[in-house]
Write a protein that holds these residues in place. Structure first.
Motif, PDB file in Angstrom:
ATOM      1  N   SER A 188       5.527  -2.220  -1.001  1.00 36.49           N
ATOM      2  CA  SER A 188       5.636  -2.704   0.382  1.00 36.49           C
ATOM      3  C   SER A 188       7.015  -3.325   0.552  1.00 36.49           C
ATOM      4  O   SER A 188       7.492  -4.048  -0.331  1.00 36.49           O
ATOM      5  CB  SER A 188       4.561  -3.751   0.676  1.00 36.49           C
ATOM      6  OG  SER A 188       3.267  -3.210   0.489  1.00 36.49           O
TER       7      SER A 188
ATOM      8  N   LYS B 276       1.618  -3.044  -8.122  1.00 42.48           N
ATOM      9  CA  LYS B 276       1.760  -3.487  -6.738  1.00 42.48           C
ATOM     10  C   LYS B 276       3.075  -4.252  -6.638  1.00 42.48           C
ATOM     11  O   LYS B 276       3.263  -5.267  -7.319  1.00 42.48           O
ATOM     12  CB  LYS B 276       0.597  -4.387  -6.335  1.00 42.48           C
ATOM     13  CG  LYS B 276      -0.722  -3.648  -6.145  1.00 42.48           C
ATOM     14  CD  LYS B 276      -1.803  -4.583  -5.618  1.00 42.48           C
ATOM     15  CE  LYS B 276      -3.101  -3.830  -5.362  1.00 42.48           C
ATOM     16  NZ  LYS B 276      -4.175  -4.715  -4.839  1.00 42.48           N
TER      17      LYS B 276
ATOM     18  N   LEU C 116       0.136  -9.289   0.900  1.00 45.44           N
ATOM     19  CA  LEU C 116       0.827  -8.346   0.025  1.00 45.44           C
ATOM     20  C   LEU C 116       1.608  -9.072  -1.066  1.00 45.44           C
ATOM     21  O   LEU C 116       1.599  -8.655  -2.231  1.00 45.44           O
ATOM     22  CB  LEU C 116       1.768  -7.464   0.847  1.00 45.44           C
ATOM     23  CG  LEU C 116       1.102  -6.426   1.749  1.00 45.44           C
ATOM     24  CD1 LEU C 116       2.122  -5.822   2.712  1.00 45.44           C
ATOM     25  CD2 LEU C 116       0.452  -5.321   0.918  1.00 45.44           C
TER      26      LEU C 116
END
Length: 336
Positions: free
Chosen positions: A48, A16, A81
């Motif tokens: 992201s 991530k 996030l």
């Protein structure tokens, strides 16, 4: 600190990842960030891209721009996030204050922080740093990070190349600034080989203005330009009311300072603009004149020798007078 071997090991499996860049992102900020985004998603990472604020319309055509999350629009989602990320890439900035509220969120996150940047005096918040003040753009450093450090030149596809070319082109002044040396041209040629359509990119960035933006530029040059020949300096200043009159949008003021610098004999140019919270300054210079020194010493800012910025929480007229009062101290350098 994180070693390159450890970072490569982390990137060998899906992670991530959050990529972020500085407040009011410019072409290099978005080009480097989207370039890295498009590279990492190929590798199966969950990526992201969080921008602290909005950015100009003329940068919103790049591949996967639709995936960019604007922090000021979606604070809770962006915060989650970052908190959940294993890695946070910090591109085109070297101090967490440059990403506003996001700075403390990134600082508190458990993620490893990777800085890729070319500005002076980096803050010590990162776990891994790819940093070079002699690079003409952060996008150049992203290219070198992928090609030289990750040893993955084949990972540069058309989308990656398009974004990185945009970043290099914009931050090098279309390859005319001194740091755009032979190596930068070789990188640009590589990116063209990988699919970057250089002519189209230039058109999308520089020939993509609104009617209001062109009228605003004309007004600045015809009515707001002040030339101080005794200091080889030019100033353009605008008020909040003038911005409103021309329906100024994000990005509409970008590059105006360069018109002042283009006047024959001018060595220092300033664009001074009244914003709701404070007055912002953008300085450009030629040769060895230290625009960044002025910004750092007097306007709580910094940047590169020939391109720097700062701010002051005083009325516009006072800021202009402060700037003018500094010039005698630099007269010898300005007239050299």
């Amino acid at each position: 600190m994180l070693t390159l071997t450890e970072l490569k090991s982390l990137l060998a499996t899906p992670q991530k990842i959050v990529i972020t860049t500085h407040h009011k992102p410019d072409g290099d900020a978005m080009g480097s960030s989207l370039g890295l985004y498009n590279y990492l998603i190929q590798k199966g990472h969950h990526v992201s891209l969080v921008a602290p604020t909005d950015y100009p319309d003329f940068l919103q055509w790049m591949p996967n721009n639709a995936e960019v999350l604007i922090y000021t629009d979606k604070k809770e989602e962006a915060t989650s996030l970052i908190q959940e990320a294993a890695l946070v890439f910090c591109l085109d900035f070297n101090a967490l204050s440059r990403i506003n509220e996001l700075g403390e969120i990134v600082r508190a996150a458990g993620a490893k922080k990777i800085m890729i940047d070319h500005h002076l005096d980096p803050e010590d918040f990162d776990d891994y740093r790819h940093w070079d003040i002699n690079a003409c753009a952060a996008a150049q450093l992203v290219y070198e990070f992928i090609v030289n450090q990750l040893e993955d030149k084949e990972g540069i596809n058309k989308d990656v190349a398009t974004c990185l070319y945009t970043g290099i082109m914009t931050d090098s002044g279309s390859f005319r600034f001194p740091l755009a040396g032979a190596n930068v041209y070789r990188i640009a040629a590589d990116l063209i080989d990988f699919g970057a359509e250089h002519w189209k990119i230039h058109q999308l960035v520089y020939d993509n203005s609104s009617e209001d933006r062109i009228k605003f530029l004309g007004y600045c040059l015809s009515s707001k330009l002040e030339v101080l020949k005794e200091f080889n300096t030019a100033i353009i200043s605008v008020t909040k009311e003038e911005l409103s009159k021309y329906h100024s949008a994000t990005g509409d003021t970008e590059g105006i300072v360069n018109y002042a610098l283009s006047i024959n004999g001018i060595k220092l140019a300033a664009f001074i603009i009244e914003r709701p919270d404070m007055v912002k300054l953008s300085l450009r210079s030629t040769g060895d004149f230290p625009a960044n020194e002025i910004c750092k010493k007097y306007f709580s800012g910094g940047g590169h020798r020939n391109a720097a910025g700062g701010a002051m929480a005083k009325p516009l007229k006072e800021v202009i007078e402060v700037f003018k009062s500094i010039l005698p101290d630099y007269k010898t350098q300005l007239l050299a």
